[in-house]
Design a protein around this motif. Structure first.
Motif, short mmCIF file in Angstrom:
data_model
loop_
_atom_site.label_atom_id
_atom_site.label_comp_id
_atom_site.label_asym_id
_atom_site.label_seq_id
_atom_site.Cartn_x
_atom_site.Cartn_y
_atom_site.Cartn_z
N GLU A 31 42.31 71.59 -50.31
CA GLU A 31 42.73 72.75 -49.27
C GLU A 31 42.62 73.78 -49.64
OE1 GLU A 31 44.40 70.71 -46.76
OE2 GLU A 31 43.68 68.66 -47.83
N GLN A 32 42.97 74.25 -48.45
CA GLN A 32 43.11 76.35 -48.56
C GLN A 32 43.79 75.94 -49.55
OE1 GLN A 32 42.70 78.31 -44.63
NE2 GLN A 32 41.71 76.23 -44.11
N GLY A 33 44.86 76.38 -49.64
CA GLY A 33 45.67 77.18 -50.36
C GLY A 33 45.33 76.51 -52.11
N GLU A 34 44.36 76.10 -52.15
CA GLU A 34 43.87 75.54 -53.79
C GLU A 34 42.42 75.99 -53.90
OE1 GLU A 34 43.45 71.22 -52.75
OE2 GLU A 34 44.98 70.86 -54.33
N LEU A 35 42.34 76.61 -52.81
CA LEU A 35 40.46 77.40 -52.78
C LEU A 35 41.06 78.75 -54.25
CD1 LEU A 35 39.37 77.88 -49.54
CD2 LEU A 35 38.77 75.65 -51.24
N PHE A 36 42.34 79.59 -54.13
CA PHE A 36 42.67 80.43 -55.23
C PHE A 36 43.70 80.56 -55.85
CE2 PHE A 36 40.58 81.86 -50.63
CZ PHE A 36 39.40 82.85 -51.55
N GLU A 37 43.69 80.64 -56.98
CA GLU A 37 44.72 81.66 -57.03
C GLU A 37 45.93 81.17 -56.77
OE1 GLU A 37 44.13 80.04 -60.32
OE2 GLU A 37 42.72 79.72 -60.14
N PRO A 38 47.04 80.76 -56.64
CA PRO A 38 47.88 81.40 -55.71
C PRO A 38 48.97 81.81 -55.94
CG PRO A 38 48.52 79.03 -56.50
CD PRO A 38 47.25 79.62 -57.23
N SER A 39 49.42 83.01 -56.56
CA SER A 39 49.75 83.76 -57.28
C SER A 39 49.22 85.04 -56.47
CB SER A 39 50.10 84.05 -58.42
OG SER A 39 49.12 83.79 -58.83
N ALA A 42 48.56 83.99 -45.07
CA ALA A 42 49.54 84.47 -44.03
C ALA A 42 48.42 84.76 -42.14
CB ALA A 42 50.37 85.30 -44.41
N THR A 43 47.64 84.28 -42.96
CA THR A 43 46.71 85.15 -41.60
C THR A 43 46.25 83.21 -41.26
OG1 THR A 43 44.83 85.71 -42.89
CG2 THR A 43 46.20 87.65 -41.79
N GLY A 44 46.73 82.68 -42.23
CA GLY A 44 45.62 81.32 -41.11
C GLY A 44 46.28 80.42 -40.66
N PRO A 45 45.67 79.07 -40.44
CA PRO A 45 44.79 78.73 -41.47
C PRO A 45 43.65 79.57 -40.51
CG PRO A 45 45.53 77.35 -39.46
CD PRO A 45 46.57 78.43 -40.18
N HIS A 46 42.49 78.78 -41.45
CA HIS A 46 41.18 79.92 -41.47
C HIS A 46 40.36 78.72 -40.47
CE1 HIS A 46 42.84 83.98 -42.06
NE2 HIS A 46 42.68 83.28 -43.31
N ASP A 47 39.56 78.73 -40.25
CA ASP A 47 38.20 77.97 -39.69
C ASP A 47 36.95 78.18 -40.58
OD1 ASP A 47 38.97 76.60 -37.18
OD2 ASP A 47 38.54 78.38 -36.05
N ASP A 48 36.90 79.06 -41.59
CA ASP A 48 36.19 79.58 -42.66
C ASP A 48 36.62 80.28 -43.30
OD1 ASP A 48 34.64 79.69 -43.90
OD2 ASP A 48 32.77 80.81 -42.37
N PRO A 49 37.68 79.48 -43.87
CA PRO A 49 38.56 80.27 -45.55
C PRO A 49 37.58 81.26 -46.29
CG PRO A 49 38.24 78.31 -46.22
CD PRO A 49 37.50 78.22 -44.58
N ILE A 50 36.12 81.35 -45.94
CA ILE A 50 35.52 81.92 -47.29
C ILE A 50 35.16 83.14 -46.47
CG2 ILE A 50 33.61 82.02 -48.82
CD1 ILE A 50 35.67 80.27 -49.51
#
Length: 141
Positions: free
Chosen positions: A3-11, A20-28
């Motif tokens: 999921e988008q939330g798992e792409l980066f270290e959550p902290s 805070a600005t999403g969800p994004h069609d292209d999170p990258i």
């Protein structure tokens, strides 16, 4: 696929801003755009949220453990010393897109990158954070 939330270290500040600005069609693409607007402190915190290279497997997330699986334990003491030296020099963690490369190759890259400026390393580390997320999004390892 994560999921988008798992792409980066959550902290990390980058992950929190992305959420805070999403969800994004292209999170990258969104992350690449957001990274340039982070303060220096937020950039450092984003890098420091990432696990150390060669970290003990029991201290890694499942995704990080899979990404670092090919590194093995043969250079654990060397990575501990390299991480310490890098962090003293730059003030933040070394982040690299391992991309299934052998541990010895990563150690060489780490030594080479220590010859660079702090600004170059900050930029390179943040690029790696987003590259790792992109790899996760594609469903690798």
């Amino acid at each position: 696929m994560p999921e988008q939330g798992e792409l980066f270290e959550p902290s990390s500040p980058l992950a929190m801003l992305l959420a805070a600005t999403g969800p994004h069609d292209d999170p990258i693409a969104a992350a690449r755009g957001l990274v340039v607007g982070l303060s220096d402190d937020q950039k450092v915190a984003t890098l420091n949220a990432h696990p150390r290279i060669g970290e003990r497997p029991d201290r890694l997330s499942a995704l990080s453990r899979a990404e670092q699986a090919g590194l093995g334990a043969d250079l654990a003491a060397e990575f501990e010393a390299l991480n310490d030296e890098y962090e003293r020099r730059f003030g933040f963690r070394f982040v690299v897109f391992v991309n299934r490369r052998p541990r010895a190759r990563i150690a060489v890259e780490m030594r080479e990158r220590m010859k660079r400026s702090r600004d170059q390393e900050l930029e390179e580390g943040l690029k790696a954070v987003v590259d790792i997320a992109e790899d996760r999004l594609r469903g690798a390892p």
